[in-house]
Design a protein around this motif. Structure first.
Motif, PDB file in Angstrom:
ATOM      1  N   ARG A  24      -1.035   5.686  -0.930  1.00 49.39           N
ATOM      2  CA  ARG A  24      -1.383   5.944   0.469  1.00 49.39           C
ATOM      3  C   ARG A  24      -0.693   4.925   1.371  1.00 49.39           C
ATOM      4  N   TYR A  25      -0.085   5.416   2.430  1.00 52.40           N
ATOM      5  CA  TYR A  25       0.645   4.568   3.359  1.00 52.40           C
ATOM      6  C   TYR A  25      -0.298   4.050   4.439  1.00 52.40           C
ATOM      7  N   HIS A  79       2.174  -1.068   4.480  1.00 51.58           N
ATOM      8  CA  HIS A  79       2.375  -1.138   3.043  1.00 51.58           C
ATOM      9  C   HIS A  79       1.811   0.116   2.397  1.00 51.58           C
ATOM     10  N   ILE A  80       2.139   0.316   1.127  1.00 52.59           N
ATOM     11  CA  ILE A  80       1.621   1.445   0.356  1.00 52.59           C
ATOM     12  C   ILE A  80       0.721   0.892  -0.728  1.00 52.59           C
ATOM     13  N   VAL A 123       7.734   8.119   5.433  1.00 52.89           N
ATOM     14  CA  VAL A 123       7.821   7.860   3.991  1.00 52.89           C
ATOM     15  C   VAL A 123       7.510   9.123   3.194  1.00 52.89           C
ATOM     16  N   ASN A 178       5.438   2.799  12.699  1.00 48.04           N
ATOM     17  CA  ASN A 178       5.097   3.814  11.710  1.00 48.04           C
ATOM     18  C   ASN A 178       6.386   4.367  11.101  1.00 48.04           C
ATOM     19  N   LEU A 232       7.860  -0.764   0.848  1.00 47.41           N
ATOM     20  CA  LEU A 232       6.469  -0.728   1.290  1.00 47.41           C
ATOM     21  C   LEU A 232       5.508  -1.004   0.138  1.00 47.41           C
ATOM     22  N   ARG A 233       5.858  -0.562  -1.062  1.00 51.05           N
ATOM     23  CA  ARG A 233       5.026  -0.889  -2.234  1.00 51.05           C
ATOM     24  C   ARG A 233       5.090  -2.383  -2.529  1.00 51.05           C
ATOM     25  N   ARG A 289      10.295   3.398   0.401  1.00 47.48           N
ATOM     26  CA  ARG A 289       9.020   3.504  -0.318  1.00 47.48           C
ATOM     27  C   ARG A 289       8.812   2.290  -1.238  1.00 47.48           C
ATOM     28  N   PRO A 304       0.049   2.245   7.766  1.00 51.79           N
ATOM     29  CA  PRO A 304       1.107   1.864   8.703  1.00 51.79           C
ATOM     30  C   PRO A 304       0.809   0.560   9.424  1.00 51.79           C
TER      31      PRO A 304
END
Length: 95
Positions: free
Chosen positions: A81-82, A76-77, A91, A88, A25-26, A22, A84
């Protein structure tokens, strides 16, 4: 010079890999900020010699390519909200 740049780049990538999914991705949401920060830091650390500056520039270039590719591949987040990418990732809140 290029081997040194590659080693600098790999150390940056290993830090991103070790982050929880997570957080990674952030962080990928700010791919340009990561590129600039890594480039500035390695240029400052290796300032003074031509080979150091070439290695730092090469590491910054590889980091830019890798973060762009990772953002497209994994997504990314943004604002919780993800979004994809090609792959995918799962998360969920809990593992």
């Amino acid at each position: 010079m290029f081997i040194t740049g590659l080693v600098i780049f790999l150390s940056t990538i290993l830090v991103l890999i070790k982050l929880p999914r997570r957080w990674m991705l952030r962080a990928l949401r700010y791919d340009i900020a990561i590129d600039v920060a890594v480039s500035v830091v390695v240029l400052a650390l290796h300032f003074g010699t031509f080979s150091g500056l070439v290695a730092a520039t090469f590491a910054g270039l590889l980091t830019s390519v890798a973060t762009s590719a990772a953002k497209r591949a994994f997504g990314h987040i943004r604002a919780g909200r993800y979004y994809p990418g090609w792959i995918n990732l799962r998360v969920g809140d809990r593992p």
